[in-house]
Motif scaffolding. Sequence first.
Motif, PDB file in Angstrom:
ATOM      1  N   LEU A 117      -6.407  -2.280   5.147  1.00 42.33           N
ATOM      2  CA  LEU A 117      -5.781  -0.984   4.861  1.00 42.33           C
ATOM      3  C   LEU A 117      -4.772  -1.115   3.732  1.00 42.33           C
ATOM      4  N   PHE A 118      -3.970  -2.177   3.759  1.00 40.43           N
ATOM      5  CA  PHE A 118      -2.999  -2.399   2.685  1.00 40.43           C
ATOM      6  C   PHE A 118      -3.700  -2.628   1.342  1.00 40.43           C
ATOM      7  N   VAL A 121      -4.846   0.775   0.049  1.00 35.06           N
ATOM      8  CA  VAL A 121      -3.688   1.527  -0.442  1.00 35.06           C
ATOM      9  C   VAL A 121      -3.183   0.934  -1.752  1.00 35.06           C
ATOM     10  N   GLY A 122      -3.089  -0.416  -1.795  1.00 37.06           N
ATOM     11  CA  GLY A 122      -2.612  -1.078  -3.010  1.00 37.06           C
ATOM     12  C   GLY A 122      -3.518  -0.811  -4.197  1.00 37.06           C
ATOM     13  N   ALA A 123      -4.846  -0.873  -3.969  1.00 35.99           N
ATOM     14  CA  ALA A 123      -5.789  -0.614  -5.058  1.00 35.99           C
ATOM     15  C   ALA A 123      -5.666   0.819  -5.556  1.00 35.99           C
ATOM     16  N   ALA A 124      -5.504   1.766  -4.625  1.00 34.53           N
ATOM     17  CA  ALA A 124      -5.353   3.168  -5.032  1.00 34.53           C
ATOM     18  C   ALA A 124      -4.076   3.374  -5.846  1.00 34.53           C
ATOM     19  N   ILE A 213      -0.271  -9.196   0.378  1.00 28.99           N
ATOM     20  CA  ILE A 213      -1.112  -8.320  -0.443  1.00 28.99           C
ATOM     21  C   ILE A 213      -0.572  -8.194  -1.868  1.00 28.99           C
ATOM     22  N   PRO A 214       0.737  -7.946  -2.085  1.00 29.67           N
ATOM     23  CA  PRO A 214       1.226  -7.969  -3.473  1.00 29.67           C
ATOM     24  C   PRO A 214       0.972  -9.317  -4.161  1.00 29.67           C
ATOM     25  N   ALA A 215       1.030 -10.412  -3.389  1.00 28.16           N
ATOM     26  CA  ALA A 215       0.822 -11.739  -3.987  1.00 28.16           C
ATOM     27  C   ALA A 215      -0.584 -11.874  -4.542  1.00 28.16           C
ATOM     28  N   TYR A 224     -12.893  -6.510  -4.310  1.00 26.33           N
ATOM     29  CA  TYR A 224     -13.821  -7.367  -3.567  1.00 26.33           C
ATOM     30  C   TYR A 224     -13.258  -8.784  -3.434  1.00 26.33           C
ATOM     31  N   ILE A 225     -12.723  -9.311  -4.527  1.00 27.01           N
ATOM     32  CA  ILE A 225     -12.146 -10.659  -4.490  1.00 27.01           C
ATOM     33  C   ILE A 225     -10.894 -10.682  -3.619  1.00 27.01           C
ATOM     34  N   VAL A 226     -10.063  -9.637  -3.730  1.00 28.19           N
ATOM     35  CA  VAL A 226      -8.857  -9.561  -2.895  1.00 28.19           C
ATOM     36  C   VAL A 226      -9.235  -9.560  -1.418  1.00 28.19           C
TER      37      VAL A 226
END
Length: 391
Positions: A117-118, A121-124, A213-215, A224-226
């Motif tokens: 979910l993070f 949200v981060g990608a958006a 997630i920020p890292a 996809y890689i994340v």
Amino acid sequence: MSVSPLVWGLTIAGIVALLLFDFFFHVRKAHIPTLREASFWSALYVGIALVFGAGVWIFGGSDPGAEYFAGYVTEKALSVDNLFVFLVIMSSFKVPRADQQKALLFGIVFSLVARTLFILVGAALINTFAWVFYLFGLILLLTAGNLLKPESEESHSPDNLMVRLARRVFPATDVYDGDRLFTVKDGRRVMTPMLLVMVAIGGTDILFALDSIPAIFGLTQNVYIVFTATAFSLLGLRQLYFLIDDLLDRLIYLAYGLAVILGFIGVKLILHALHENNVPFINDGEPVPVVEISTGLSLTVIIAVLLVTVVASLASAKGRAQSTVSAARRYAQEYLEVEHDPQRREELFVKVCAKERDLGELPEKYRTRIHDEDKLRALLRRVHEEHDRSC
């Protein structure tokens, strides 16, 4: 690197299949994993992650491959640091050793869902607002600073907000009923401590996701890689817990290594944000000509820092002393809690005696630094008294 819906579907199905296999073939029946079992499955999951990374490198190219490995190594290192908090939670709630696997697997599944979910949200946010890179970079720099502060087990309280809410909503008992989440007491259905353990782990996982997630977004913006680097870093974490729980206290410089890595990625993010800048009050909204850090350099720095950190920790006399004290305390507490398993009790008593001898051989400067030494000595005396009574 473009990824088709079919590849996405197969990847998610494969990860779910691995989790289901883990549950039905390992966790469903409560037991304490042997060293051989934990070593084999830890190595297997790492092997799967490496093979997957090789596939990304071959079919996606060297840049996506390097991004995946940099993300996987970083997330794995953060996961190992998180194992220490899991150990504190397990000890605080006095979870029987054989039942810890279920709580750990729940933590892994919850963490995977929360981080997914993070990630979305981060990608958006990244696709909509370029300034988010500044925010992510600042978060990582602040996290790196916090990791440099000295902390102890007492700083990781398992009684978080989610646990307090669960206690209010559901009546609870202090007695475990195997690995069941609910049991019947005095004709009433009540919550067992196992559910509280899972809630505590779930609550801390949310905090972990805010850092991790920020890292990884600082290393790659490919969703996809994340996702896959994060997922494969979590798979096998349960086995790793049983494999290295005696070594966790030895890694005394791990927090410093992670601080360097997160600080490095934070700087990388801010440089990238400056390069893509459109914030009006920075350079009049125009991109700033700065040097960006390559993925290859990032991977090299991350691996080098972790190697230095681990080697320095294992070679440290202070680390050996801290590990001895923590292990003696942990084995003694578990001995006093395991009342109905004579074989496990005898194994623990042998370990307590061994660690007690190691304590006596510690240099004086380390013995004087033992936290709550009187309590530790009293705990060890109780173990000997209990053992003498049972013989």
